[in-house]
Design a protein around this motif. Structure first.
Motif, PDB file in Angstrom:
ATOM      1  N   LEU A 115       0.827  -1.207   0.000  1.00  0.00           N
ATOM      2  CA  LEU A 115       0.000   0.000   0.000  1.00  0.00           C
ATOM      3  C   LEU A 115       0.861   1.258   0.000  1.00  0.00           C
ATOM      4  CD1 LEU A 115      -2.943   0.967   0.116  1.00  0.00           C
ATOM      5  CD2 LEU A 115      -2.761   0.969   2.605  1.00  0.00           C
ATOM      6  N   PHE A 116       1.959   1.219   0.757  1.00  0.00           N
ATOM      7  CA  PHE A 116       2.876   2.361   0.822  1.00  0.00           C
ATOM      8  C   PHE A 116       3.539   2.609  -0.535  1.00  0.00           C
ATOM      9  CE2 PHE A 116       7.229   3.900   1.751  1.00  0.00           C
ATOM     10  CZ  PHE A 116       6.903   5.142   2.282  1.00  0.00           C
ATOM     11  N   GLN A 117       3.944   1.541  -1.200  1.00  0.00           N
ATOM     12  CA  GLN A 117       4.618   1.663  -2.491  1.00  0.00           C
ATOM     13  C   GLN A 117       3.708   2.219  -3.577  1.00  0.00           C
ATOM     14  OE1 GLN A 117       8.035   1.575  -2.032  1.00  0.00           O
ATOM     15  NE2 GLN A 117       8.155   0.268  -3.821  1.00  0.00           N
ATOM     16  N   MET A 118       2.402   2.005  -3.443  1.00  0.00           N
ATOM     17  CA  MET A 118       1.466   2.481  -4.454  1.00  0.00           C
ATOM     18  C   MET A 118       1.420   4.004  -4.526  1.00  0.00           C
ATOM     19  SD  MET A 118      -1.705  -0.195  -3.976  1.00  0.00           S
ATOM     20  CE  MET A 118      -2.745   0.685  -5.146  1.00  0.00           C
ATOM     21  N   PHE A 119       1.873   4.681  -3.464  1.00  0.00           N
ATOM     22  CA  PHE A 119       1.848   6.134  -3.443  1.00  0.00           C
ATOM     23  C   PHE A 119       3.094   6.751  -4.070  1.00  0.00           C
ATOM     24  CE2 PHE A 119      -1.192   5.042  -0.126  1.00  0.00           C
ATOM     25  CZ  PHE A 119      -2.227   5.932  -0.397  1.00  0.00           C
ATOM     26  N   PHE A 120       4.078   5.925  -4.428  1.00  0.00           N
ATOM     27  CA  PHE A 120       5.290   6.428  -5.056  1.00  0.00           C
ATOM     28  C   PHE A 120       5.069   6.538  -6.568  1.00  0.00           C
ATOM     29  CE2 PHE A 120       7.285   5.406  -1.090  1.00  0.00           C
ATOM     30  CZ  PHE A 120       8.390   6.242  -1.030  1.00  0.00           C
ATOM     31  N   PRO A 121       5.425   7.659  -7.176  1.00  0.00           N
ATOM     32  CA  PRO A 121       5.327   7.756  -8.635  1.00  0.00           C
ATOM     33  C   PRO A 121       6.310   6.807  -9.309  1.00  0.00           C
ATOM     34  CG  PRO A 121       6.447   9.678  -7.720  1.00  0.00           C
ATOM     35  CD  PRO A 121       5.915   8.899  -6.551  1.00  0.00           C
ATOM     36  N   ALA A 122       5.847   6.116 -10.339  1.00  0.00           N
ATOM     37  CA  ALA A 122       6.678   5.105 -10.996  1.00  0.00           C
ATOM     38  C   ALA A 122       7.924   5.698 -11.645  1.00  0.00           C
ATOM     39  CB  ALA A 122       5.845   4.361 -12.040  1.00  0.00           C
ATOM     40  N   ILE A 123       7.882   6.978 -11.952  1.00  0.00           N
ATOM     41  CA  ILE A 123       8.994   7.591 -12.682  1.00  0.00           C
ATOM     42  C   ILE A 123      10.282   7.623 -11.861  1.00  0.00           C
ATOM     43  CG2 ILE A 123       8.571   9.979 -11.948  1.00  0.00           C
ATOM     44  CD1 ILE A 123       9.106  10.761 -14.920  1.00  0.00           C
ATOM     45  N   ILE A 124      10.177   7.570 -10.530  1.00  0.00           N
ATOM     46  CA  ILE A 124      11.397   7.616  -9.710  1.00  0.00           C
ATOM     47  C   ILE A 124      12.224   6.342  -9.864  1.00  0.00           C
ATOM     48  CG2 ILE A 124      10.326   9.161  -8.029  1.00  0.00           C
ATOM     49  CD1 ILE A 124      10.029   6.788  -6.156  1.00  0.00           C
ATOM     50  N   LEU A 125      11.599   5.255 -10.345  1.00  0.00           N
ATOM     51  CA  LEU A 125      12.326   4.003 -10.557  1.00  0.00           C
ATOM     52  C   LEU A 125      12.758   3.820 -12.010  1.00  0.00           C
ATOM     53  CD1 LEU A 125      10.074   1.585  -8.441  1.00  0.00           C
ATOM     54  CD2 LEU A 125      12.233   2.639  -7.768  1.00  0.00           C
ATOM     55  N   LEU A 126      12.515   4.831 -12.825  1.00  0.00           N
ATOM     56  CA  LEU A 126      12.782   4.709 -14.259  1.00  0.00           C
ATOM     57  C   LEU A 126      14.262   4.480 -14.545  1.00  0.00           C
ATOM     58  CD1 LEU A 126      11.227   4.864 -16.959  1.00  0.00           C
ATOM     59  CD2 LEU A 126      11.904   7.267 -17.078  1.00  0.00           C
TER      60      LEU A 126
END
Length: 276
Positions: A115-126
């Motif tokens: 649930l916590f990870q869902m709030f992170f924008p995916a672009i930071i892991l790009l």
């Protein structure tokens, strides 16, 4: 029904129709422009002369000077989207079943982490994801486009909540009959989850089908370009061909529309569960 109620109902219908027309007009304009005569594209709000020239030009490869593999790009989009969606759903089903029906230490912590990870924008892991793909030798390949999109926390979250709502008595009865967790998952739990599976499938497929940034970064060969990337490149050399651009946009949205119409009944049932 008295006059005031009739007028109020009529007003609501009019407002609903106007809002619906505002919502669908951009897509309607795109479809009409894709069939419009090239002399009327983007020159008339509603074209009066129609032709198949844009589609013939598009599927024929465009200008011979800078040909583009439109049909192959469409195939690439379908292959990558279908492969990624199937992997996302398979991984989500297994993880969600374990979180919902198999008691183990740390289960609540994993749930909270998801649930916590869902709030992170995916672009930071790009960038980290790109570097990993490059190190593994999957740059400029189908695997490079598919594998990084093989896990969906959204799907895990949705399946976990749905599986929790399934009575444990079904699971216990199956175990008494000697069924393994794999058999329970695929023969009992999953068949009971058709509605939510349809919702998850449509959202995941649509999300992957419309992906642009990752495919632009991880692919350099023309033979691996997806339709989204090809469309983005049209604004350069193909900027003078708006008709084919609209035609390509129609082809891009067509699979989503067809899939939604096929699974619309199950989609409504699944959405009713998610809104409870």
């Amino acid at each position: 029904m008295d006059g005031s109620k009739k007028k109020g109902l009529l007003l609501r219908y009019i407002i609903a129709i106007v809002l619906l027309l505002i919502m669908i007009f951009p897509y309607l304009y795109m479809v009409l422009s894709s069939f419009a005569d090239w002399t009327q594209v983007d020159r008339k709000l509603i074209p009066t002369h129609f032709t198949l020239k844009s589609y013939q030009w598009l599927l024929g490869g465009g200008e011979s000077v800078i040909p583009r593999p439109w049909i192959h790009a469409f195939f690439n989009s379908f292959l990558v989207s279908a492969g990624s969606t199937l992997l996302m759903m398979a991984s989500a089903i297994m993880v969600a079943y374990a979180l919902a029906k198999i008691p183990f230490r740390g289960r609540s912590t994993i749930n909270n982490f998801i649930l916590f990870q869902m709030f992170f924008p995916a672009i930071i892991l790009l960038i980290p994801t790109f570097l990993v793909i490059q190190r593994l030798g999957m740059y400029d390949s189908y695997l490079g486009m598919i594998l990084p999109k093989a896990v969906s926390l959204f799907a895990v979250f949705m399946y976990t909540n749905f599986f929790k709502a399934i009575p444990d008595t079904f699971i216990e009865a199956a175990k008494l009959d000697g069924a393994s967790d794999w058999q329970i998952m695929f023969k009992i739990v999953l068949p009971m989850s058709k509605s939510i599976t349809t919702v998850i499938f449509l959202f995941l497929f649509m999300e992957r089908w419309t992906e642009l940034l990752w495919d632009m970064i991880v692919v350099k060969s023309d033979s691996l370009l997806t339709l989204n990337v090809l469309l983005s490149q049209m604004f350069g050399p193909y900027g003078g061909y708006p008709g084919p651009m609209y035609a390509a946009s129609v082809l891009l949205t067509l699979p989503i529309l067809i899939i939604f119409l096929i699974f619309s009944k199950k989609f409504k049932e699944g959405m009713q569960f998610t809104l409870k």
